[in-house]
Every structure is written in C-alpha cells, then in structure tokens.
Motif scaffolding. Structure first.
Motif, PDB file in Angstrom:
ATOM      1  N   ALA A  21       5.356  -0.540   3.582  1.00  0.00           N
ATOM      2  CA  ALA A  21       6.474  -0.673   2.850  1.00  0.00           C
ATOM      3  C   ALA A  21       6.620  -2.011   2.504  1.00  0.00           C
ATOM      4  O   ALA A  21       6.925  -2.589   1.319  1.00  0.00           O
ATOM      5  CB  ALA A  21       7.615  -0.180   3.554  1.00  0.00           C
ATOM      6  N   PHE A  22       6.217  -3.163   3.238  1.00  0.00           N
ATOM      7  CA  PHE A  22       6.518  -4.361   3.198  1.00  0.00           C
ATOM      8  C   PHE A  22       5.320  -4.846   2.083  1.00  0.00           C
ATOM      9  O   PHE A  22       5.559  -5.352   1.091  1.00  0.00           O
ATOM     10  CB  PHE A  22       6.009  -5.287   4.095  1.00  0.00           C
ATOM     11  CG  PHE A  22       7.412  -5.758   4.944  1.00  0.00           C
ATOM     12  CD1 PHE A  22       8.607  -6.114   4.596  1.00  0.00           C
ATOM     13  CD2 PHE A  22       7.612  -4.864   6.189  1.00  0.00           C
ATOM     14  CE1 PHE A  22       9.538  -6.630   5.251  1.00  0.00           C
ATOM     15  CE2 PHE A  22       8.816  -5.306   7.009  1.00  0.00           C
ATOM     16  CZ  PHE A  22       9.927  -6.058   6.645  1.00  0.00           C
ATOM     17  N   ILE A  44      10.863   4.145  -1.930  1.00  0.00           N
ATOM     18  CA  ILE A  44      10.456   4.983  -0.708  1.00  0.00           C
ATOM     19  C   ILE A  44       8.987   4.995  -0.534  1.00  0.00           C
ATOM     20  O   ILE A  44       8.260   4.990  -1.539  1.00  0.00           O
ATOM     21  CB  ILE A  44      10.850   6.475  -0.848  1.00  0.00           C
ATOM     22  CG1 ILE A  44      12.289   6.629  -0.696  1.00  0.00           C
ATOM     23  CG2 ILE A  44      10.186   7.275   0.096  1.00  0.00           C
ATOM     24  CD1 ILE A  44      12.897   8.032  -0.913  1.00  0.00           C
ATOM     25  N   VAL A  45       8.500   4.632   0.353  1.00  0.00           N
ATOM     26  CA  VAL A  45       6.978   4.759   0.691  1.00  0.00           C
ATOM     27  C   VAL A  45       6.522   5.709   1.800  1.00  0.00           C
ATOM     28  O   VAL A  45       7.308   5.904   2.886  1.00  0.00           O
ATOM     29  CB  VAL A  45       6.285   3.369   1.268  1.00  0.00           C
ATOM     30  CG1 VAL A  45       5.106   3.524   1.652  1.00  0.00           C
ATOM     31  CG2 VAL A  45       6.802   2.401   0.579  1.00  0.00           C
ATOM     32  N   VAL A  46       5.801   6.596   1.594  1.00  0.00           N
ATOM     33  CA  VAL A  46       5.213   7.872   2.422  1.00  0.00           C
ATOM     34  C   VAL A  46       3.684   7.368   2.770  1.00  0.00           C
ATOM     35  O   VAL A  46       3.165   7.461   1.915  1.00  0.00           O
ATOM     36  CB  VAL A  46       5.401   9.086   1.857  1.00  0.00           C
ATOM     37  CG1 VAL A  46       5.208  10.259   2.841  1.00  0.00           C
ATOM     38  CG2 VAL A  46       6.817   9.027   1.194  1.00  0.00           C
ATOM     39  N   ARG A  47       3.350   7.384   3.998  1.00  0.00           N
ATOM     40  CA  ARG A  47       2.380   7.396   4.686  1.00  0.00           C
ATOM     41  C   ARG A  47       1.623   8.624   4.958  1.00  0.00           C
ATOM     42  O   ARG A  47       2.332   9.448   5.847  1.00  0.00           O
ATOM     43  CB  ARG A  47       2.098   6.514   5.740  1.00  0.00           C
ATOM     44  CG  ARG A  47       0.628   5.823   5.978  1.00  0.00           C
ATOM     45  CD  ARG A  47       0.381   4.879   7.224  1.00  0.00           C
ATOM     46  NE  ARG A  47      -0.822   4.473   7.241  1.00  0.00           N
ATOM     47  CZ  ARG A  47      -1.780   5.297   7.839  1.00  0.00           C
ATOM     48  NH1 ARG A  47      -1.641   6.416   8.526  1.00  0.00           N
ATOM     49  NH2 ARG A  47      -2.956   4.704   7.919  1.00  0.00           N
ATOM     50  N   GLY A  51      -0.687  10.962  11.099  1.00  0.00           N
ATOM     51  CA  GLY A  51       0.734  11.087  11.116  1.00  0.00           C
ATOM     52  C   GLY A  51       1.032  11.077   9.773  1.00  0.00           C
ATOM     53  O   GLY A  51       0.646  10.394   8.732  1.00  0.00           O
ATOM     54  N   ILE A  52       2.487  11.574   9.706  1.00  0.00           N
ATOM     55  CA  ILE A  52       3.233  11.431   8.289  1.00  0.00           C
ATOM     56  C   ILE A  52       4.681  10.656   8.742  1.00  0.00           C
ATOM     57  O   ILE A  52       5.259  11.123   9.527  1.00  0.00           O
ATOM     58  CB  ILE A  52       3.510  12.783   7.860  1.00  0.00           C
ATOM     59  CG1 ILE A  52       2.235  13.439   7.546  1.00  0.00           C
ATOM     60  CG2 ILE A  52       4.490  12.603   6.588  1.00  0.00           C
ATOM     61  CD1 ILE A  52       2.284  14.590   6.673  1.00  0.00           C
ATOM     62  N   SER A  53       4.688   9.613   8.017  1.00  0.00           N
ATOM     63  CA  SER A  53       6.127   8.997   8.249  1.00  0.00           C
ATOM     64  C   SER A  53       6.386   8.204   6.745  1.00  0.00           C
ATOM     65  O   SER A  53       5.590   8.203   6.044  1.00  0.00           O
ATOM     66  CB  SER A  53       5.923   7.755   9.538  1.00  0.00           C
ATOM     67  OG  SER A  53       4.870   6.855   9.146  1.00  0.00           O
ATOM     68  N   GLY A  54       7.642   7.600   6.860  1.00  0.00           N
ATOM     69  CA  GLY A  54       8.040   6.986   5.587  1.00  0.00           C
ATOM     70  C   GLY A  54       8.745   5.768   5.754  1.00  0.00           C
ATOM     71  O   GLY A  54       9.084   5.353   7.234  1.00  0.00           O
ATOM     72  N   ALA A  55       9.211   5.185   4.587  1.00  0.00           N
ATOM     73  CA  ALA A  55       9.991   4.024   4.853  1.00  0.00           C
ATOM     74  C   ALA A  55      10.868   3.758   3.760  1.00  0.00           C
ATOM     75  O   ALA A  55      10.342   4.475   2.697  1.00  0.00           O
ATOM     76  CB  ALA A  55       9.045   2.893   5.205  1.00  0.00           C
ATOM     77  N   THR A  56      12.124   3.033   3.762  1.00  0.00           N
ATOM     78  CA  THR A  56      12.821   2.847   2.555  1.00  0.00           C
ATOM     79  C   THR A  56      12.956   1.405   2.348  1.00  0.00           C
ATOM     80  O   THR A  56      13.510   0.696   3.447  1.00  0.00           O
ATOM     81  CB  THR A  56      14.058   3.696   2.480  1.00  0.00           C
ATOM     82  OG1 THR A  56      13.851   5.002   2.588  1.00  0.00           O
ATOM     83  CG2 THR A  56      14.849   3.161   1.199  1.00  0.00           C
TER      84      THR A  56
END
Length: 301
Positions: A21-22, A44-47, A51-56
């Motif tokens: 996200a950075f 919003i960032v979704v990887r 694994g599946i994870s996200g960030a705002t």
C-alpha cells in the motif's frame, strides 16, 4: 529484531499488503493527476496470492506548507493500521455459502469445484470453509486446475494462458469472490481507488472484481479499479517497506538529518530542489523540461 541485533525501538513489522500500500500511494503521488488533487482520498489495496489481505491508505493532496512550492503529499499520507495493526485482513472475511454453490453449479469441463483450502489463520479447514482466502488464494486456484503439479508452475501457466477456458473461468471466479467480499468495505469507506497487487492481479481478475462491485454498488462515486499486474507487483512489498523506512527516518526527521532548526532544513532543501509546476512527462512518454528548473538550477550541482 533480536536475531538481527536491531534495537526493538527501531524495528517495525509490515505485512505484504500494508507494505504494498505504501508503494501504491507513492506511485499515485508521482502521477499527473496528483497535481490536481485538492482533498484527501482513500485508496484500498488488495494483495492476491498465497494469502489474501488488504490495506487502506489516506492519500494526502500536494503540500504547500513547507515553503517549497507544490510538493508530494506522500510523506503525510497515512496507512490505516487499526488497533492491533491488523486492519485489512480481507482474506478472513466470510463468504456466503450460497455464493460458492452458485459458482460451482455452472463451471466448464476441466475445472474442479471450489472447495476450502487451508487458511493462513491456522484454523482447521472445516472451521474456515467460508473464509475468502480458503477459496480465492493461489493454493485454492491450483487445486481447481492441476492439483498434482507445483503451485508456481500452475499459476504461471494460468496467468500466461488466460484464454484457456478453465483458466479464464477460474480467474473470473477469484475476481467475483474478491469483489463480493469488497462490497461492504466499499460502501463503508467510499474509496477513490482499489488497486490489486500480487500474483493473481491479472486482467481477468480485475474485470470480474469490477463487474461484481458494480452490480452491488447502487450509489456514490464508483471507485477506479486498478491493477499493478503480476509483473508490476513484483517487489512492490519490498519497495513499500523501503518507503516506510524513508518516511520515518528521512521525511519526518529532515531537520535532524540536515542539522539545525526546521526553518534551516527548509532553506537547505529549497536550495537543492525546485517547486513542482507541471508534470515532467508528456502523454507520449517523452521527457519535457521544467522551465524554472532549467533557468534557475545552479551549475555544478
């Protein structure tokens, strides 16, 4: 930190999505559109991967407060980490069982039904059968296509051959699942952008996310959905981790690094840099010159 002999107070852990996200925020700040940004924007960032994870990220507009003209808003943009720095764990969001049944009811020959795979939360499979990650990770994708081959080889083949019907449908299902899980966060946060990163950030997945969200998003400004692509995502988490260090040790400690008071630091930086007045790239990708930089830049620097 202990094993690497690094003081604990100088150490910090970031998961791959938060670090990516950075990198996404930094890339947005380098885009031409950033010059026109006037207010804070949520990104919003979704990887998507093993694994599946996200960030705002709260992306700040260009800054004029330092007396250097128009400067990037990246140093003051904020990652929303949450109480325990666990914000963004989209992979552990529940998926409606009826949604899984609908996907399994209509699938092409050569593509196995969706079945829950081990989740990174560590709970038994029968306890996490409704977690997004159990159905949309690379492991789950491989199990549907060619479960007897190494995961890397299967994922590479799926990404390189998206026109093959089982591959196309499997990627579409991943996007539909992710989009289904993003409906709540999008309604809650009203983000400006959603960026997919990781090995499964393929065009077919992006298209399915967009369709799934648009079908369930009846109001407000629809977010722009982007993707760094599997190639563009390579080392995005490493880049983001490096940027996080720069933010903490450079941007926010500029006066200490340059010596003296902050007003002295501003003057020193002002002598070494020039205000950003226009984009340095034209639409055809050829570099253009900044008039002020050319005219006022001292020789020998």
């Amino acid at each position: 930190a202990r094993r690497m002999s690094i003081p604990r107070e100088r150490s910090h852990a970031l998961n791959a999505a938060h670090a990516s996200a950075f990198a996404v925020a930094w890339r947005q700040k380098r885009a031409t559109e950033h010059l026109e940004q006037r207010h804070q924007r949520l990104a919003i960032v979704v990887r998507l991967g093993g694994g599946i994870s996200g960030a705002t990220v709260l992306v700040e507009p260009p800054d004029v407060s330092l007396g250097l003209g128009l400067t990037s808003g990246f140093p003051t943009s904020m990652l929303i980490g949450g109480t325990d720095q666990l914000a963004g764990e989209l992979g552990h969001a529940p998926v409606d069982a009826s949604f899984i049944d609908a996907i399994n009811a209509d699938r092409p020959e050569g593509l196995a039904a969706l079945s829950p795979q081990p989740c990174s939360c560590g709970l038994p499979t029968d306890s996490v059968q409704h977690h997004l990650e159990a159905f949309a990770s690379t492991r789950a994708l491989v199990q549907r296509v060619t479960p007897d081959e190494p995961e890397y080889d299967v994922i590479s083949r799926i990404i390189d051959q998206p026109e093959v019907e089982p591959h196309r449908r499997a990627l579409r299902d991943v996007g539909a699942l992710v989009g289904h899980s993003l409906v709540g966060p999008v309604a809650m946060l009203n983000p400006a952008t959603i960026t997919l990163v990781g090995p499964l950030a393929a065009p077919a997945v992006l298209n399915a996310v967009e369709i799934s969200l648009s079908d369930a998003h009846p109001f407000g400004t629809f977010p722009e959905i982007r993707s760094l692509g599997p190639g563009g995502s390579l080392f995005a988490d490493v880049q983001g981790a490096g940027l996080a260090v720069l933010r903490e040790r450079v941007f926010r400690r500029l006066d200490h690094l340059l010596g003296g008071r902050r007003d002295h630091a501003v003057r020193v930086v002002g002598e070494l840099t020039h205000p950003l007045e226009q984009d340095v790239w034209t639409t055809d990708g050829k570099a253009t010159a900044l008039a002020r930089s050319q005219s006022s830049a001292p020789s020998g620097r």
